[in-house]
Motif scaffolding. Sequence first.
Motif, PDB file in Angstrom:
ATOM      1  N   TRP A 194      -4.057   8.285  30.823  1.00  0.00           N
ATOM      2  CA  TRP A 194      -4.805   7.473  31.779  1.00  0.00           C
ATOM      3  C   TRP A 194      -4.005   6.319  32.382  1.00  0.00           C
ATOM      4  CZ3 TRP A 194      -9.421   9.350  33.117  1.00  0.00           C
ATOM      5  CH2 TRP A 194     -10.085  10.183  32.224  1.00  0.00           C
TER       6      TRP A 194
ATOM      7  N   TRP B  97      -9.904  -3.574  39.466  1.00  0.00           N
ATOM      8  CA  TRP B  97     -10.954  -3.835  38.484  1.00  0.00           C
ATOM      9  C   TRP B  97     -11.518  -5.243  38.559  1.00  0.00           C
ATOM     10  CZ3 TRP B  97     -12.722   0.491  36.841  1.00  0.00           C
ATOM     11  CH2 TRP B  97     -11.876   1.588  36.675  1.00  0.00           C
TER      12      TRP B  97
ATOM     13  N   ALA C 238     -10.375   5.954  30.029  1.00  0.00           N
ATOM     14  CA  ALA C 238     -11.351   6.564  30.926  1.00  0.00           C
ATOM     15  C   ALA C 238     -12.145   5.482  31.649  1.00  0.00           C
ATOM     16  CB  ALA C 238     -12.282   7.478  30.137  1.00  0.00           C
ATOM     17  N   ALA C 239     -12.343   5.644  32.949  1.00  0.00           N
ATOM     18  CA  ALA C 239     -13.022   4.623  33.752  1.00  0.00           C
ATOM     19  C   ALA C 239     -14.426   4.348  33.238  1.00  0.00           C
ATOM     20  CB  ALA C 239     -13.063   5.062  35.216  1.00  0.00           C
ATOM     21  N   ALA C 240     -15.113   5.387  32.742  1.00  0.00           N
ATOM     22  CA  ALA C 240     -16.485   5.209  32.265  1.00  0.00           C
ATOM     23  C   ALA C 240     -16.562   4.346  31.022  1.00  0.00           C
ATOM     24  CB  ALA C 240     -17.114   6.580  31.997  1.00  0.00           C
ATOM     25  N   ALA C 241     -15.450   4.197  30.303  1.00  0.00           N
ATOM     26  CA  ALA C 241     -15.457   3.442  29.047  1.00  0.00           C
ATOM     27  C   ALA C 241     -15.048   1.984  29.227  1.00  0.00           C
ATOM     28  CB  ALA C 241     -14.533   4.112  28.032  1.00  0.00           C
TER      29      ALA C 241
ATOM     30  N   ARG D 109     -11.918   5.816  23.718  1.00  0.00           N
ATOM     31  CA  ARG D 109     -11.510   6.440  24.965  1.00  0.00           C
ATOM     32  C   ARG D 109     -10.745   5.477  25.863  1.00  0.00           C
ATOM     33  NH1 ARG D 109     -16.187   8.610  28.240  1.00  0.00           N
ATOM     34  NH2 ARG D 109     -17.157   6.634  27.613  1.00  0.00           N
TER      35      ARG D 109
ATOM     36  N   ASP E 216     -16.217  -0.569  31.103  1.00  0.00           N
ATOM     37  CA  ASP E 216     -17.258  -1.601  31.110  1.00  0.00           C
ATOM     38  C   ASP E 216     -17.638  -1.994  29.677  1.00  0.00           C
ATOM     39  OD1 ASP E 216     -19.405  -3.110  32.759  1.00  0.00           O
ATOM     40  OD2 ASP E 216     -20.565  -2.060  31.222  1.00  0.00           O
TER      41      ASP E 216
ATOM     42  N   ASP F 158     -12.492   0.784  22.567  1.00  0.00           N
ATOM     43  CA  ASP F 158     -13.934   0.894  22.712  1.00  0.00           C
ATOM     44  C   ASP F 158     -14.502   1.712  21.555  1.00  0.00           C
ATOM     45  OD1 ASP F 158     -12.898   3.409  23.644  1.00  0.00           O
ATOM     46  OD2 ASP F 158     -14.846   3.786  24.542  1.00  0.00           O
TER      47      ASP F 158
ATOM     48  N   GLU G 237     -15.809   4.604  21.242  1.00  0.00           N
ATOM     49  CA  GLU G 237     -15.440   6.017  21.161  1.00  0.00           C
ATOM     50  C   GLU G 237     -13.934   6.230  21.272  1.00  0.00           C
ATOM     51  OE1 GLU G 237     -17.669   8.019  24.137  1.00  0.00           O
ATOM     52  OE2 GLU G 237     -19.614   7.470  23.302  1.00  0.00           O
TER      53      GLU G 237
ATOM     54  N   LEU H   8     -15.278  -5.366  38.166  1.00  0.00           N
ATOM     55  CA  LEU H   8     -15.694  -5.177  36.770  1.00  0.00           C
ATOM     56  C   LEU H   8     -15.622  -6.491  36.009  1.00  0.00           C
ATOM     57  CD1 LEU H   8     -16.347  -3.478  34.228  1.00  0.00           C
ATOM     58  CD2 LEU H   8     -13.884  -3.033  34.026  1.00  0.00           C
TER      59      LEU H   8
END
Length: 700
Positions: free
Chosen positions: A381, A456, A425-428, A404, A430, A400, A402, A459
């Motif tokens: 990533w 970012w 991963a972008a979803a992780a 990720r 935040d 995070d 998980e 964010l």
Amino acid sequence: MARRAARGAALAGAVLTGLVVAAAASGWLYLVQPSGPVPGPPLPDALPLDELSRRSAVPLLVFVAVWSAAALLLGLLARLVRARRLTAALLLALGAGSFAYLTTGVSLLVVRQVPALDAFHAAARLPAVYLPAGLAGLGGALLGRRGGRDGEGELAPFTLAALVALAGAFDMFVAIFPEYESSLVEQLAPLPVPGVGALLVAPVGLGLLVIARGLARRKRRAWQLAVLLLGGSAILHLVHGAHYGAAASALVALALVARRQDFHVRGDPGADTRIVARTLLFAALIYGYGAAALWVNRLTADQPFSAGFALRETTAALLGLRLRGSAHLSGTFGQWFPLSILGLGLTAAAIVLLGWLAPWRYRLRQDARERELARRLVAEWGADTLAPFALRADKSYFFDDEERAFLAYTVVGGVAIVAGDPVGAAAALDGLVSRFIAFAHARDWRIAILGASETWLDLYRAHGLQSLYHGDEAVVDTASFSLEGRQIRKVRQSVTRLKAAGYRVDVLRPRAIGDALRAELEAIARAWRGDQPEKGFVMAIDALFRLEDEEAVFVIGRAADGTPAGFLHFAVSRAGSALSLSSMPRLRTTPNGFNEWLVCEAIAWAREHGFERVSLNFAPFAALLAPEAELSRVQQVQRRALLALKGHFQLDNLLLFNRKFLPGWERRFVVYEHRRDLPRVGLAALAAEAYLPLSGRQRR
């Protein structure tokens, strides 16, 4: 309407019941008379109607016991009507205090047959009026309902911290200007008690100022000290004569107890052992100094020197009991010895207090599993050109839930310095940022992200962080780069000159570098650096061979005789199809244009091997230092200040070097929490990048 009426009836019933409880407590004081002596001092005028029969005093323990029971009932009553802690504390303190004040004032008016003004003035000075108020308020603070939402009352810690700081400022004012000791300022100061208060007023005031800073940071330990200090101050007031200072101290202490849930930042659990050790060390040094000073000046004492004598004199001086000199010591030594012991004790106490309230100590942690996971995430990533530098050995990793995504950080002077954007991963991201903010706040660390990209910023803003322009990263597009044209002619001339002189280039992966060549490259790097520390944290690798084979590239320039004259060290970002320049050491004897030639060779190699971008040096404040930039007056002042730092930080030199290759510019930012943190963040960033003599990074 019915609900409002029911609520009003409930409140009216609660007020009436509270009056009954207060009246019952007063009645029980008349009825409960111990048959034998009770330990502790008597409380005068607790039963003012019995003054003529000389039974107005009640044992303090009995008075406290009766009113503690009443306070418990009043607190339960406040809870039944759903009163919140702070509201309950203030209303019950005000109600019980007013009830005691009115009943006592009327009683004194009846018994003493004095003017009403004198009677009520006398009542305002009685501890028997203030104690019920304090106990009732404490009952409300302990038993009232907690506030609803966690975010509610965000200003409460700052307001209470301001009140504690104001109390400390009053004390310091009284200590510096003793001529005001009988004024209203002295009445409101927490410790204007004669004798003991005169001794403690300055250190207590200073301590309150230190504690106030911890309260603003929501520190639990600061809350404990503030409650202890202000509560003890109120008790001292009551013992030595109640007045407005008792009410001020007690009210702030009650407010702290009522809002105790706001002060949730725990102290460093590892600090307890250090604090105990530090306390024992200071005690040993002070008593050792005291014994040595008394032995050297033993002729000034009125008794032979002994360990017991030294222990007693040093302890008495340390407690401030010899402030006006020791009766057992003569001459000037008898005057300055107690003061020196007290000064050492206060200094040691301040150091211990600051250490106890300090942010958590940073412990560098990077185990093999975390390092391998970070490598995998960077490879998958790490599209940002700064992502490979997260693999430095002097950074800790925060993942995070998980695993990720992660970010790399260190802590300098209580500031958590995050190097570049999070990777993963972008979803992780935040959830990662949210968890890290909570993680840092729990340790009382401020947060700063260095080298953050524009990608970012939204964010970060969503989590309450702010951004400040820091500079531009020069990124060359390998497909469009060319040595043709007037703008790049100086670079073209350097390349031509170096080739004509017989210089050639080798581009090698770490595995292709043998021991002999490795030693030569490390020697070049050491000679180039000289006595200076290895600079860089966000955009540099801490060791030449830290990265593994697929993570780094060496572009080595060799002289005509084949010996290495210098090299470029690049970190590889596969996900971003980029090379990121980490360092470019060279021998001092290399000709001008050597680095320019190496950069051009590196760009050519990158294009041939499928890399789309080559990231060169980061240019701090490039937008302000660009010669053609249109600047406001404020920016012009900033530009002059930055140019004044040229000799220390090479700010414009980096910009001029980067501009030779006609790169694209990617803006980078410093992300922070509050504007008031910027000076501290700036110093921490300079220390992390090794531009200051001491890094301030504590490791274990």
